[in-house]
Design a protein around this motif. Structure first.
Motif, short mmCIF file in Angstrom:
data_model
loop_
_atom_site.label_atom_id
_atom_site.label_comp_id
_atom_site.label_asym_id
_atom_site.label_seq_id
_atom_site.Cartn_x
_atom_site.Cartn_y
_atom_site.Cartn_z
N ASP A 59 -45.44 -5.69 -20.67
CA ASP A 59 -45.33 -7.09 -20.26
C ASP A 59 -43.96 -7.68 -20.62
O ASP A 59 -43.46 -8.56 -19.92
CB ASP A 59 -46.44 -7.93 -20.88
CG ASP A 59 -47.83 -7.58 -20.36
OD1 ASP A 59 -47.91 -7.00 -19.25
OD2 ASP A 59 -48.81 -7.87 -21.07
N TYR A 60 -43.39 -7.22 -21.72
CA TYR A 60 -42.04 -7.65 -22.09
C TYR A 60 -41.07 -7.23 -20.98
O TYR A 60 -40.23 -8.03 -20.55
CB TYR A 60 -41.59 -6.99 -23.39
CG TYR A 60 -42.20 -7.51 -24.66
CD1 TYR A 60 -41.39 -7.92 -25.72
CD2 TYR A 60 -43.56 -7.59 -24.85
CE1 TYR A 60 -41.92 -8.38 -26.91
CE2 TYR A 60 -44.11 -8.05 -26.04
CZ TYR A 60 -43.29 -8.44 -27.06
OH TYR A 60 -43.82 -8.90 -28.23
N PHE A 61 -41.21 -5.98 -20.56
CA PHE A 61 -40.30 -5.48 -19.52
C PHE A 61 -40.57 -6.14 -18.17
O PHE A 61 -39.63 -6.37 -17.41
CB PHE A 61 -40.39 -3.95 -19.43
CG PHE A 61 -39.84 -3.28 -20.65
CD1 PHE A 61 -38.48 -3.36 -20.95
CD2 PHE A 61 -40.66 -2.61 -21.53
CE1 PHE A 61 -37.95 -2.78 -22.09
CE2 PHE A 61 -40.15 -2.01 -22.68
CZ PHE A 61 -38.79 -2.10 -22.95
N ALA A 62 -41.81 -6.48 -17.90
CA ALA A 62 -42.12 -7.20 -16.66
C ALA A 62 -41.44 -8.57 -16.65
O ALA A 62 -40.94 -9.02 -15.62
CB ALA A 62 -43.63 -7.35 -16.50
N ALA A 63 -41.41 -9.22 -17.80
CA ALA A 63 -40.76 -10.53 -17.90
C ALA A 63 -39.24 -10.41 -17.81
O ALA A 63 -38.58 -11.25 -17.19
CB ALA A 63 -41.15 -11.21 -19.21
N LEU A 64 -38.70 -9.37 -18.42
CA LEU A 64 -37.25 -9.18 -18.43
C LEU A 64 -36.72 -8.60 -17.12
O LEU A 64 -35.58 -8.89 -16.73
CB LEU A 64 -36.85 -8.25 -19.58
CG LEU A 64 -37.04 -8.81 -20.98
CD1 LEU A 64 -36.97 -7.70 -22.01
CD2 LEU A 64 -35.99 -9.88 -21.26
N LEU A 65 -37.53 -7.78 -16.48
CA LEU A 65 -37.12 -7.08 -15.26
C LEU A 65 -38.15 -7.31 -14.15
O LEU A 65 -38.82 -6.38 -13.70
CB LEU A 65 -36.98 -5.57 -15.55
CG LEU A 65 -36.10 -5.18 -16.74
CD1 LEU A 65 -36.29 -3.72 -17.09
CD2 LEU A 65 -34.65 -5.52 -16.46
N PRO A 66 -38.28 -8.56 -13.69
CA PRO A 66 -39.34 -8.88 -12.72
C PRO A 66 -39.19 -8.17 -11.38
O PRO A 66 -40.17 -8.04 -10.65
CB PRO A 66 -39.24 -10.40 -12.58
CG PRO A 66 -37.83 -10.73 -12.97
CD PRO A 66 -37.45 -9.72 -14.02
N ASP A 67 -37.99 -7.72 -11.05
CA ASP A 67 -37.78 -7.06 -9.76
C ASP A 67 -38.09 -5.56 -9.81
O ASP A 67 -38.09 -4.90 -8.77
CB ASP A 67 -36.35 -7.28 -9.27
CG ASP A 67 -36.07 -8.75 -8.96
OD1 ASP A 67 -37.03 -9.47 -8.61
OD2 ASP A 67 -34.90 -9.18 -9.10
N GLU A 68 -38.34 -5.05 -11.00
CA GLU A 68 -38.68 -3.63 -11.13
C GLU A 68 -40.19 -3.47 -10.95
O GLU A 68 -40.97 -4.35 -11.31
CB GLU A 68 -38.27 -3.10 -12.52
CG GLU A 68 -36.77 -3.06 -12.75
CD GLU A 68 -36.06 -1.97 -11.97
OE1 GLU A 68 -36.68 -1.30 -11.13
OE2 GLU A 68 -34.85 -1.79 -12.20
N PRO A 69 -40.62 -2.33 -10.44
CA PRO A 69 -42.06 -2.10 -10.25
C PRO A 69 -42.78 -1.83 -11.58
O PRO A 69 -42.14 -1.44 -12.56
CB PRO A 69 -42.10 -0.86 -9.35
CG PRO A 69 -40.82 -0.15 -9.62
CD PRO A 69 -39.80 -1.23 -9.93
#
Length: 108
Positions: A59-69
């Motif tokens: 979820d940290y990475f989803a917030a930081l990298l929203p354009d990544e799958p």
């Protein structure tokens, strides 16, 4: 004294912040190392870390990298887990017992 199912005491608490403190700093450090190692310019700030704290690492990475799958977020999470296992010094450098950890453990 024989312990039976009826006289057992069960204690449940959130380990992070109850018996230890500083985990958020270790999470932030490792997150930023993994971002750098994978070629991302984004970095996790202290404010973002506090906002996301308690969520899954992906979820940290989803917030930081929203354009990544989501598969990339999961892969970065896996990289963090592997990195933390290989570098315990980062964890021990940031995490310390909470002020009353000993009292809590002695009491229970």
């Amino acid at each position: 004294m024989t312990t039976t199912r009826h006289n057992r005491k069960l204690f449940i608490w959130d380990f992070h912040g109850t018996l230890e403190q500083g985990n958020e700093y270790a999470v932030r450090a490792m997150t930023n190392i993994i971002l750098q190692r994978h070629g991302y310019a984004e970095r996790l700030s202290g404010v973002q870390c506090r906002t996301l704290y308690g969520k899954k690492w992906s979820d940290y990475f989803a917030a930081l990298l929203p354009d990544e799958p989501p598969a990339i977020h999961a892969a970065l999470q896996a990289a963090c887990f592997a990195f933390s296992a290989e570098h315990p010094e980062i964890i021990t450098g940031h995490i310390h017992p909470a002020p009353y950890a000993r009292v809590v453990l002695e009491t229970i």
